[in-house]
Design a protein around this motif. Structure first.
Motif, mmCIF file in Angstrom:
data_model
loop_
_atom_site.group_PDB
_atom_site.id
_atom_site.type_symbol
_atom_site.label_atom_id
_atom_site.label_comp_id
_atom_site.label_asym_id
_atom_site.label_seq_id
_atom_site.Cartn_x
_atom_site.Cartn_y
_atom_site.Cartn_z
ATOM 1 N N ALA A 141 0.833 -1.206 0.000
ATOM 2 C CA ALA A 141 0.000 0.000 0.000
ATOM 3 C C ALA A 141 0.866 1.254 0.000
ATOM 4 C CB ALA A 141 -0.928 -0.001 1.209
ATOM 5 N N VAL A 142 1.979 1.230 0.747
ATOM 6 C CA VAL A 142 2.883 2.377 0.768
ATOM 7 C C VAL A 142 3.506 2.586 -0.607
ATOM 8 C CG1 VAL A 142 5.081 3.228 1.683
ATOM 9 C CG2 VAL A 142 3.382 2.231 3.233
ATOM 10 N N LYS A 143 3.955 1.505 -1.248
ATOM 11 C CA LYS A 143 4.578 1.633 -2.558
ATOM 12 C C LYS A 143 3.586 2.121 -3.607
ATOM 13 C CE LYS A 143 8.191 1.136 -3.277
ATOM 14 N NZ LYS A 143 9.328 2.089 -3.062
ATOM 15 N N ALA A 144 2.306 1.789 -3.433
ATOM 16 C CA ALA A 144 1.285 2.267 -4.364
ATOM 17 C C ALA A 144 0.959 3.741 -4.120
ATOM 18 C CB ALA A 144 0.014 1.427 -4.227
ATOM 19 N N ALA A 145 0.936 4.145 -2.846
ATOM 20 C CA ALA A 145 0.550 5.515 -2.511
ATOM 21 C C ALA A 145 1.704 6.501 -2.676
ATOM 22 C CB ALA A 145 0.033 5.572 -1.074
ATOM 23 N N ALA A 146 2.929 6.049 -2.390
ATOM 24 C CA ALA A 146 4.111 6.925 -2.466
ATOM 25 C C ALA A 146 5.253 6.128 -3.071
ATOM 26 C CB ALA A 146 4.472 7.440 -1.077
ATOM 27 N N PRO A 147 5.233 5.917 -4.384
ATOM 28 C CA PRO A 147 6.205 5.024 -5.030
ATOM 29 C C PRO A 147 7.665 5.394 -4.790
ATOM 30 C CG PRO A 147 4.434 5.618 -6.541
ATOM 31 C CD PRO A 147 4.274 6.481 -5.347
ATOM 32 N N GLY A 148 7.949 6.676 -4.598
ATOM 33 C CA GLY A 148 9.339 7.088 -4.419
ATOM 34 C C GLY A 148 9.868 6.916 -3.011
ATOM 35 N N LEU A 149 8.999 6.583 -2.065
ATOM 36 C CA LEU A 149 9.406 6.453 -0.672
ATOM 37 C C LEU A 149 10.147 5.129 -0.473
ATOM 38 C CD1 LEU A 149 8.833 8.439 1.689
ATOM 39 C CD2 LEU A 149 6.972 6.925 2.378
ATOM 40 N N PHE A 150 11.357 5.205 0.097
ATOM 41 C CA PHE A 150 12.156 4.005 0.360
ATOM 42 C C PHE A 150 11.563 3.296 1.570
ATOM 43 C CE2 PHE A 150 15.509 1.442 2.060
ATOM 44 C CZ PHE A 150 16.317 1.068 0.989
ATOM 45 N N VAL A 151 11.059 2.085 1.364
ATOM 46 C CA VAL A 151 10.428 1.325 2.441
ATOM 47 C C VAL A 151 11.447 0.381 3.068
ATOM 48 C CG1 VAL A 151 8.626 -0.302 3.079
ATOM 49 C CG2 VAL A 151 8.156 1.458 1.359
ATOM 50 N N ASN A 152 11.751 0.634 4.325
ATOM 51 C CA ASN A 152 12.634 -0.221 5.110
ATOM 52 C C ASN A 152 11.737 -1.105 5.968
ATOM 53 O OD1 ASN A 152 15.350 -0.917 5.813
ATOM 54 N ND2 ASN A 152 15.088 0.138 7.769
ATOM 55 N N ALA A 153 11.596 -2.373 5.584
ATOM 56 C CA ALA A 153 10.652 -3.274 6.246
ATOM 57 C C ALA A 153 11.337 -3.985 7.402
ATOM 58 C CB ALA A 153 10.111 -4.287 5.246
ATOM 59 N N ARG A 154 10.832 -3.762 8.571
ATOM 60 C CA ARG A 154 11.445 -4.292 9.795
ATOM 61 C C ARG A 154 10.679 -5.501 10.303
ATOM 62 N NH1 ARG A 154 11.976 -0.907 15.534
ATOM 63 N NH2 ARG A 154 11.213 -2.601 16.864
ATOM 64 N N THR A 155 11.422 -6.530 10.687
ATOM 65 C CA THR A 155 10.827 -7.646 11.403
ATOM 66 C C THR A 155 11.412 -7.702 12.802
ATOM 67 O OG1 THR A 155 10.330 -10.008 11.403
ATOM 68 C CG2 THR A 155 12.504 -9.369 10.587
ATOM 69 N N ASP A 156 10.579 -8.028 13.776
ATOM 70 C CA ASP A 156 10.972 -7.996 15.173
ATOM 71 C C ASP A 156 11.277 -9.373 15.750
ATOM 72 O OD1 ASP A 156 10.883 -5.194 15.601
ATOM 73 O OD2 ASP A 156 8.703 -5.280 15.601
ATOM 74 N N THR A 157 11.641 -10.310 14.890
ATOM 75 C CA THR A 157 11.919 -11.670 15.352
ATOM 76 C C THR A 157 13.053 -11.723 16.370
ATOM 77 O OG1 THR A 157 13.232 -11.891 13.328
ATOM 78 C CG2 THR A 157 11.038 -12.869 13.322
ATOM 79 N N TYR A 158 14.092 -10.912 16.169
ATOM 80 C CA TYR A 158 15.199 -10.881 17.130
ATOM 81 C C TYR A 158 14.982 -9.820 18.199
ATOM 82 C CZ TYR A 158 17.981 -14.215 14.511
ATOM 83 O OH TYR A 158 18.428 -15.369 13.917
ATOM 84 N N TRP A 159 14.352 -8.719 17.828
ATOM 85 C CA TRP A 159 14.103 -7.646 18.791
ATOM 86 C C TRP A 159 13.207 -8.127 19.930
ATOM 87 C CZ3 TRP A 159 16.678 -3.528 19.684
ATOM 88 C CH2 TRP A 159 16.126 -2.458 20.395
#
Length: 278
Positions: A141-159
């Motif tokens: 949804a972010v890439k569709a709404a703001a294609p130029g925005l660099f999306v850094n996808a975080r997973t909290d498996t270790y956090w």
């Protein structure tokens, strides 16, 4: 690899705004993007004055300054307000947006569009170990709404101490397929596992610096492309304030550097004359 991270000059678009393309390019430079995290205008401006061309925000710092809990989707307005203040700065701005402040991917996309309009070139989205499909839908949804925005996808498996390498890779695979430009695994400090994740993912890996983990040069050697500081600077600033109070209260002279009143006031957009003292 040098002992200190390299600071890179930002590039601007035709009207002088920092370029999202330039931010993405920093993840593919000779050395990792070393990203400090600010919590207000003064901290961001001071970091920029030290030569950092890209600056992130810290959700803990923003939340604590407002008296609100971190990671509870409580600081949407404060985060957007800060982005609007910092988005006009002479640096590339990436915003820590927790989980996007909504479970509705469409609402997260709208928030991302607002961030891009404010001048942000990146967004950090955490999954909080929620459903993989929902987080992937937020990224899409972010890439569709703001294609130029660099999306850094975080997973909290270790956090959050759950999941391990296999679950981490399963989540990162899904997030890459959804369009993530980079992936982030805070809490991961084991060099062997970091190297294994680097080999597996097809986008830049972001690691949260830990004083007990590998150094920035070591992370670079492992193939990490982005090293961020998260809330560390905010927490150390608070710790220095408490240490200073304790020193003064017991008759000791406080140690460590402190900017002058005029220097701090000069960081504002409407600073008073440098000769003024209080």
């Amino acid at each position: 690899m040098t002992d200190s991270p390299r600071v890179t000059e930002p590039h601007a678009d035709a009207v002088g705004r920092p370029s999202p393309t330039a931010f993405a390019a920093l993840h593919h430079a000779a050395e990792p993007l070393f990203l400090p995290n600010a919590w207000d205008h003064a901290s961001a401006t001071a970091l920029a004055a030290r030569g950092f061309s890209a600056i992130g925000t810290t959700s803990l710092g923003v939340a604590a300054a407002a008296g609100l809990p971190d990671g509870a989707s409580a600081t949407r307005d404060e985060t957007l307000r800060l982005a609007r203040v910092l988005g006009a700065g002479p640096f590339l701005l990436s915003v820590d947006a927790e989980d996007g402040y909504s479970e509705d991917p469409a609402a997260v996309g709208e928030f991302a569009r607002d961030l891009a309009a404010a001048g942000a070139v990146g967004i950090n989205l955490e999954d909080a170990l929620g459903p993989v499909r929902r987080h992937a839908d937020k990224i899409a949804a972010v890439k569709a709404a703001a294609p130029g925005l660099f999306v850094n996808a975080r997973t909290d498996t270790y956090w959050l101490g759950e999941g391990g390498e296999r679950e981490t890779l399963r989540r990162l695979d899904a997030y890459q397929q959804a369009g993530a430009d980079g992936v982030f695994v805070p809490g991961l400090t084991d060099p062997g596992t970091i190297a294994a994740v680097v080999r597996r993912v097809g986008v830049p890996l972001n690691i949260l610096y830990s004083p007990d983990g590998p150094s920035v040069p070591h992370l670079a050697d492992l193939g990490v492309r982005r090293v961020s500081l998260g809330s560390l600077l905010y927490r150390r600033a608070l710790g220095a304030a408490l240490e200073t109070v304790a020193d003064i209260g017991t008759g000791r002279r406080p140690l460590g550097p402190a900017p002058s009143y005029a220097e701090v006031d000069g960081l504002s957009r409407h600073g008073t004359p440098t000769g003024t003292a209080r």
